[in-house]
Design an enzyme around this catalytic site. Structure first.
Site, PDB file in Angstrom:
ATOM      1  N   ARG A   1       0.851  -1.186   0.000  1.00  0.00           N
ATOM      2  CA  ARG A   1       0.000   0.000   0.000  1.00  0.00           C
ATOM      3  C   ARG A   1       0.890   1.240   0.000  1.00  0.00           C
ATOM      4  NH1 ARG A   1      -3.837  -0.611   5.110  1.00  0.00           N
ATOM      5  NH2 ARG A   1      -4.532   1.442   4.412  1.00  0.00           N
TER       6      ARG A   1
ATOM      7  N   SER B   1       0.364   4.120   1.689  1.00  0.00           N
ATOM      8  CA  SER B   1       0.244   5.002   2.849  1.00  0.00           C
ATOM      9  C   SER B   1       1.596   5.144   3.537  1.00  0.00           C
ATOM     10  CB  SER B   1      -0.779   4.444   3.836  1.00  0.00           C
ATOM     11  OG  SER B   1      -0.277   3.282   4.475  1.00  0.00           O
TER      12      SER B   1
ATOM     13  N   LYS C   1      -3.868  -8.082   9.964  1.00  0.00           N
ATOM     14  CA  LYS C   1      -5.205  -7.703  10.423  1.00  0.00           C
ATOM     15  C   LYS C   1      -6.094  -7.272   9.257  1.00  0.00           C
ATOM     16  CE  LYS C   1      -4.161  -2.841  11.492  1.00  0.00           C
ATOM     17  NZ  LYS C   1      -5.051  -2.313  10.438  1.00  0.00           N
ATOM     18  N   ASP C   2      -5.494  -6.933   8.106  1.00  0.00           N
ATOM     19  CA  ASP C   2      -6.263  -6.500   6.938  1.00  0.00           C
ATOM     20  C   ASP C   2      -6.544  -7.638   5.962  1.00  0.00           C
ATOM     21  OD1 ASP C   2      -6.263  -3.817   7.797  1.00  0.00           O
ATOM     22  OD2 ASP C   2      -4.346  -3.407   6.816  1.00  0.00           O
TER      23      ASP C   2
ATOM     24  N   THR D   1     -13.150   6.317  15.713  1.00  0.00           N
ATOM     25  CA  THR D   1     -12.784   4.971  15.273  1.00  0.00           C
ATOM     26  C   THR D   1     -13.903   4.410  14.413  1.00  0.00           C
ATOM     27  OG1 THR D   1     -12.140   2.734  15.930  1.00  0.00           O
ATOM     28  CG2 THR D   1     -13.752   3.838  17.325  1.00  0.00           C
TER      29      THR D   1
ATOM     30  N   ARG E   1     -14.820  -3.728  16.342  1.00  0.00           N
ATOM     31  CA  ARG E   1     -14.220  -4.351  17.529  1.00  0.00           C
ATOM     32  C   ARG E   1     -14.022  -3.308  18.627  1.00  0.00           C
ATOM     33  NH1 ARG E   1      -9.045  -3.933  19.209  1.00  0.00           N
ATOM     34  NH2 ARG E   1      -8.561  -2.832  17.279  1.00  0.00           N
ATOM     35  N   ARG E   2     -13.475  -2.156  18.264  1.00  0.00           N
ATOM     36  CA  ARG E   2     -13.260  -1.098  19.254  1.00  0.00           C
ATOM     37  C   ARG E   2     -14.585  -0.496  19.718  1.00  0.00           C
ATOM     38  NH1 ARG E   2      -8.691   1.360  15.533  1.00  0.00           N
ATOM     39  NH2 ARG E   2      -6.796   0.419  16.405  1.00  0.00           N
TER      40      ARG E   2
ATOM     41  N   ARG F   1     -11.987   7.388   9.264  1.00  0.00           N
ATOM     42  CA  ARG F   1     -11.206   6.432   8.493  1.00  0.00           C
ATOM     43  C   ARG F   1     -10.009   7.131   7.882  1.00  0.00           C
ATOM     44  NH1 ARG F   1     -12.526   3.943   4.274  1.00  0.00           N
ATOM     45  NH2 ARG F   1     -10.707   2.666   4.711  1.00  0.00           N
ATOM     46  N   GLY F   2      -9.184   6.327   7.207  1.00  0.00           N
ATOM     47  CA  GLY F   2      -7.962   6.836   6.601  1.00  0.00           C
ATOM     48  C   GLY F   2      -6.757   6.248   7.302  1.00  0.00           C
ATOM     49  N   ASN F   3      -5.565   6.518   6.761  1.00  0.00           N
ATOM     50  CA  ASN F   3      -4.363   6.029   7.412  1.00  0.00           C
ATOM     51  C   ASN F   3      -4.114   6.822   8.691  1.00  0.00           C
ATOM     52  OD1 ASN F   3      -2.664   8.410   6.771  1.00  0.00           O
ATOM     53  ND2 ASN F   3      -2.855   7.693   4.657  1.00  0.00           N
TER      54      ASN F   3
ATOM     55  N   ARG G   1      -5.803  10.362  10.079  1.00  0.00           N
ATOM     56  CA  ARG G   1      -6.665  10.359  11.264  1.00  0.00           C
ATOM     57  C   ARG G   1      -6.153  11.369  12.288  1.00  0.00           C
ATOM     58  NH1 ARG G   1      -8.824   4.176  12.365  1.00  0.00           N
ATOM     59  NH2 ARG G   1      -8.705   3.472  10.216  1.00  0.00           N
TER      60      ARG G   1
ATOM     61  N   CYS H   1     -13.414  -7.891   8.385  1.00  0.00           N
ATOM     62  CA  CYS H   1     -13.079  -6.665   9.108  1.00  0.00           C
ATOM     63  C   CYS H   1     -14.334  -5.935   9.586  1.00  0.00           C
ATOM     64  CB  CYS H   1     -12.232  -5.746   8.234  1.00  0.00           C
ATOM     65  SG  CYS H   1     -13.012  -5.269   6.688  1.00  0.00           S
TER      66      CYS H   1
END
Length: 320
Positions: free
Chosen positions: A19, A21, A90-91, A136, A140-141, A158-160, A164, A251
């Site tokens: 990616r 980012s 995680k992605d 967030t 999950r959070r 959202r975003g990297n 954020r 996700c």
């Protein structure tokens, strides 16, 4: 014969897909450094790509949530444009197999798995006043915050990590929850107000793990990359991802899990499934030194399903 990824006279070249980012590029720098430490004359070229998940600023559920951050990188690997794809595990979707013809050759030694709170005033979660907006988009959070801190409010963001943090400074939220390892990778760990223990905020499957994916027929590259892997991280990630696979989670699913290796060779796995409002939770934990990681992940997942995990996941499922 020159090995795959070589250019003969100019020396070996390895192309890494990632990616685009800032955090992803920082992750690839770690891979580059470890590869060149292993093979000093290696030339590493980074091939960045902007994924659909990076471009999209709405809910990932609207994209199907499946591989939004990985499919374009996978395509580079499948077409031969790169030799290695680097992914945050995680992605990587757990409810479907990796693309045919590819395989994860190794998982690097695991980074910090914990989440961190970033608050401009330096407050902790316990100190935040009611109504504080926590930025967030991770279900999950959201579920775990609702369970422990129902007086706080979550707002989608959202975003990297860099974007954020910029949105926090712009007032779109009063505080953020981010992965602490991500803050470390972009040199912003000092921004963390509070690092949350796993009992307060259980991490996602694959937290802190970088996976290096190769083409299955590229034996030379797999052999090279395998030398970077951590056996403990491999066992832990295998157990967590098998749990995710059995649960058919994505996700968009309120699933948290954490596997850890003991000094005596034991492997433990703790996992939870939440309702989105945090009011209902099912959890399971097993530790076994002899149990294969695949069997451990399967066993814990079955325990969650027997307690009603499937119903919670179905209730939380967004549009696909």
């Amino acid at each position: 014969m020159n090995p795959p990824g070589s250019s003969g006279e100019t020396g070996r070249i390895v192309r890494i897909g990632t990616r685009s980012s800032p955090m992803a590029l920082a992750q690839v720098e770690r891979v580059r450094a470890e590869l060149t430490a292993l093979v000093p004359d290696l030339q590493v070229l980074v091939v960045p790509v902007t994924t659909s998940g990076d471009r999209w600023q709405g809910s990932l559920a609207a994209l199907g949530g499946k591989g939004a951050f990985t499919k374009e990188v996978d395509q580079l690997l499948l077409t031969g444009a790169v030799d290695i794809a680097v992914h945050c595990m995680k992605d990587v979707p757990g409810d479907r197999p990796v693309p045919a013809g590819t395989a994860f050759a190794c998982y690097l030694e695991r980074d910090d798995i914990r989440d961190a709170l970033i608050h401009p005033g330096g407050l902790t979660l316990d100190e935040l006043p009611p109504g504080t907006r926590i930025g967030t988009s991770a279900v999950r959070r959201i579920a775990q915050l609702a369970r422990r801190y129902p007086e706080l409010v979550t707002v989608p963001i959202r975003g990297n990590a860099n974007s954020r943090l910029a949105k926090l400074e712009a007032g779109e939220a009063d505080a953020l929850l981010l992965a602490y390892s991500g803050l470390e990778r972009i040199g912003e760990s000092a921004r963390a107000t509070q690092i949350l223990d796993v009992d307060t905020m259980c991490p996602p499957v694959g937290a802190g793990v970088l996976g290096l994916q190769c083409r299955e027929d590229d034996s030379a590259m797999i052999e090279l990359v395998d030398r970077l892997g951590s056996p403990d991280t491999w066992r832990e990630t295998t157990a967590e991802r098998m749990l995710l696979h059995v649960l058919q989670g994505s996700c968009n699913s309120p699933i948290a899990a954490h596997s850890s290796s003991g000094p005596d060779g034991t492997l433990s796995l703790r996992a939870m499934v939440f309702s989105l409002d945090g009011k209902t939770i099912v959890q399971a934990e097993e530790t076994d030194g002899a149990l294969d990681p695949v069997l451990l992940g399967t066993s814990v997942a079955i325990s969650l399903l027997r307690q009603g995990g499937r119903e919670l996941l179905d209730a939380s499922a967004g549009p696909v």
